[in-house]
Design a protein around this motif. Structure first.
Motif, PDB file in Angstrom:
ATOM      1  N   MET A 129     -18.784  26.942 -34.692  1.00 28.15           N
ATOM      2  CA  MET A 129     -18.487  25.719 -35.436  1.00 28.15           C
ATOM      3  C   MET A 129     -17.576  25.996 -36.627  1.00 28.15           C
ATOM      4  O   MET A 129     -17.932  26.727 -37.530  1.00 28.15           O
ATOM      5  N   PRO A 130     -16.367  25.409 -36.613  1.00 29.09           N
ATOM      6  CA  PRO A 130     -15.474  25.572 -37.760  1.00 29.09           C
ATOM      7  C   PRO A 130     -15.899  24.641 -38.890  1.00 29.09           C
ATOM      8  O   PRO A 130     -16.620  23.678 -38.678  1.00 29.09           O
ATOM      9  N   LEU A 131     -15.451  24.933 -40.059  1.00 27.55           N
ATOM     10  CA  LEU A 131     -15.786  24.110 -41.224  1.00 27.55           C
ATOM     11  C   LEU A 131     -14.612  23.201 -41.593  1.00 27.55           C
ATOM     12  O   LEU A 131     -14.360  22.960 -42.756  1.00 27.55           O
ATOM     13  N   SER A 132     -13.926  22.692 -40.599  1.00 21.18           N
ATOM     14  CA  SER A 132     -12.745  21.865 -40.863  1.00 21.18           C
ATOM     15  C   SER A 132     -13.112  20.389 -40.970  1.00 21.18           C
ATOM     16  O   SER A 132     -14.101  19.935 -40.417  1.00 21.18           O
ATOM     17  N   LYS A 133     -12.301  19.668 -41.688  1.00 19.92           N
ATOM     18  CA  LYS A 133     -12.468  18.221 -41.835  1.00 19.92           C
ATOM     19  C   LYS A 133     -11.746  17.519 -40.683  1.00 19.92           C
ATOM     20  O   LYS A 133     -10.807  18.040 -40.108  1.00 19.92           O
ATOM     21  N   PHE A 134     -12.187  16.333 -40.381  1.00 19.52           N
ATOM     22  CA  PHE A 134     -11.558  15.502 -39.361  1.00 19.52           C
ATOM     23  C   PHE A 134     -10.178  15.133 -39.864  1.00 19.52           C
ATOM     24  O   PHE A 134     -10.043  14.513 -40.916  1.00 19.52           O
ATOM     25  N   ASP A 135      -9.131  15.531 -39.146  1.00 16.67           N
ATOM     26  CA  ASP A 135      -7.779  15.245 -39.640  1.00 16.67           C
ATOM     27  C   ASP A 135      -6.926  14.440 -38.663  1.00 16.67           C
ATOM     28  O   ASP A 135      -5.722  14.320 -38.833  1.00 16.67           O
ATOM     29  N   ALA A 136      -7.565  13.880 -37.626  1.00 16.90           N
ATOM     30  CA  ALA A 136      -6.828  13.028 -36.695  1.00 16.90           C
ATOM     31  C   ALA A 136      -6.487  11.705 -37.386  1.00 16.90           C
ATOM     32  O   ALA A 136      -7.177  11.263 -38.296  1.00 16.90           O
ATOM     33  N   THR A 137      -5.420  11.085 -36.943  1.00 19.97           N
ATOM     34  CA  THR A 137      -4.966   9.820 -37.523  1.00 19.97           C
ATOM     35  C   THR A 137      -5.690   8.645 -36.878  1.00 19.97           C
ATOM     36  O   THR A 137      -5.752   8.550 -35.653  1.00 19.97           O
ATOM     37  N   TRP A 138      -6.219   7.764 -37.711  1.00 19.90           N
ATOM     38  CA  TRP A 138      -6.900   6.564 -37.219  1.00 19.90           C
ATOM     39  C   TRP A 138      -5.886   5.457 -36.984  1.00 19.90           C
ATOM     40  O   TRP A 138      -4.995   5.238 -37.797  1.00 19.90           O
ATOM     41  N   ASN A 139      -6.027   4.768 -35.858  1.00 24.56           N
ATOM     42  CA  ASN A 139      -5.183   3.628 -35.521  1.00 24.56           C
ATOM     43  C   ASN A 139      -6.060   2.474 -35.080  1.00 24.56           C
ATOM     44  O   ASN A 139      -7.143   2.667 -34.537  1.00 24.56           O
ATOM     45  N   GLU A 140      -5.571   1.245 -35.289  1.00 25.59           N
ATOM     46  CA  GLU A 140      -6.321   0.081 -34.844  1.00 25.59           C
ATOM     47  C   GLU A 140      -6.476   0.122 -33.329  1.00 25.59           C
ATOM     48  O   GLU A 140      -5.554   0.499 -32.602  1.00 25.59           O
ATOM     49  N   HIS A 141      -7.644  -0.247 -32.852  1.00 27.16           N
ATOM     50  CA  HIS A 141      -7.934  -0.223 -31.409  1.00 27.16           C
ATOM     51  C   HIS A 141      -8.537  -1.552 -30.995  1.00 27.16           C
ATOM     52  O   HIS A 141      -9.365  -2.116 -31.694  1.00 27.16           O
ATOM     53  N   ARG A 142      -8.112  -2.046 -29.850  1.00 23.51           N
ATOM     54  CA  ARG A 142      -8.692  -3.262 -29.278  1.00 23.51           C
ATOM     55  C   ARG A 142      -9.348  -2.908 -27.955  1.00 23.51           C
ATOM     56  O   ARG A 142      -8.766  -2.231 -27.133  1.00 23.51           O
ATOM     57  N   TRP A 143     -10.577  -3.366 -27.776  1.00 20.22           N
ATOM     58  CA  TRP A 143     -11.313  -3.063 -26.545  1.00 20.22           C
ATOM     59  C   TRP A 143     -10.812  -3.888 -25.428  1.00 20.22           C
ATOM     60  O   TRP A 143     -10.592  -4.947 -25.302  1.00 20.22           O
TER      61      TRP A 143
END
Length: 143
Positions: A129-143
């Protein structure tokens, strides 16, 4: 949690095959998605064989959440990075792990087993388990 006397839920979802993480917010019913790890490539299998993928949700003492996955029989473990406690609304007091599916997104029959639950990760995962932060980009999503 509650806000203004009403019960509210914020949901954080992980799709292990696509590698995407989704979050839905109860206040306005909005949804965000982020590509936390690459999508798994399909492998050719004999008709009577199936591929096994393990997925784990990790909840830290500090309230951070992360996900990981691995193909059964392989050493490589992929991690999403930690989504910090501060990402969630202030009213979000409790966290619950559930297993859910988007049935309309399944391309083949699926079998699901819960093979582990506990306060600590299995040793093979904990050591990776790495100690990294979540760094993915969030985008609006429609189901």
């Amino acid at each position: 949690g509650t806000q203004g006397g009403h019960g509210l839920v914020t949901t954080l979802l992980f799709a292990p095959v696509s590698g995407r993480v989704f979050v839905t917010f109860a206040e306005d019913n909005s949804c965000l998605a982020a590509q936390s790890m690459p999508a798994l490539e399909e492998r050719l299998m004999d008709d009577d064989e199936h591929e096994e993928i393990e997925a784990f949700l990790c909840l830290g003492i500090d309230g951070a959440v992360s996900f990981c996955r691995r193909r059964v029989g392989e050493e490589r473990v992929e991690w999403s990075g930690e989504v910090p406690r501060e990402f969630f609304p202030a009213w979000a007091e409790h966290k619950f792990a559930t297993l859910d599916f988007q049935i309309d997104q399944l391309k083949a029959p699926a079998e699901v087993l819960v093979t582990w639950a506990g306060p600590q990760l299995p040793a093979a995962l904990a050591s990776a388990m790495p100690l990294s932060k979540f760094d993915a980009t969030w985008n609006e999503h429609r189901w």
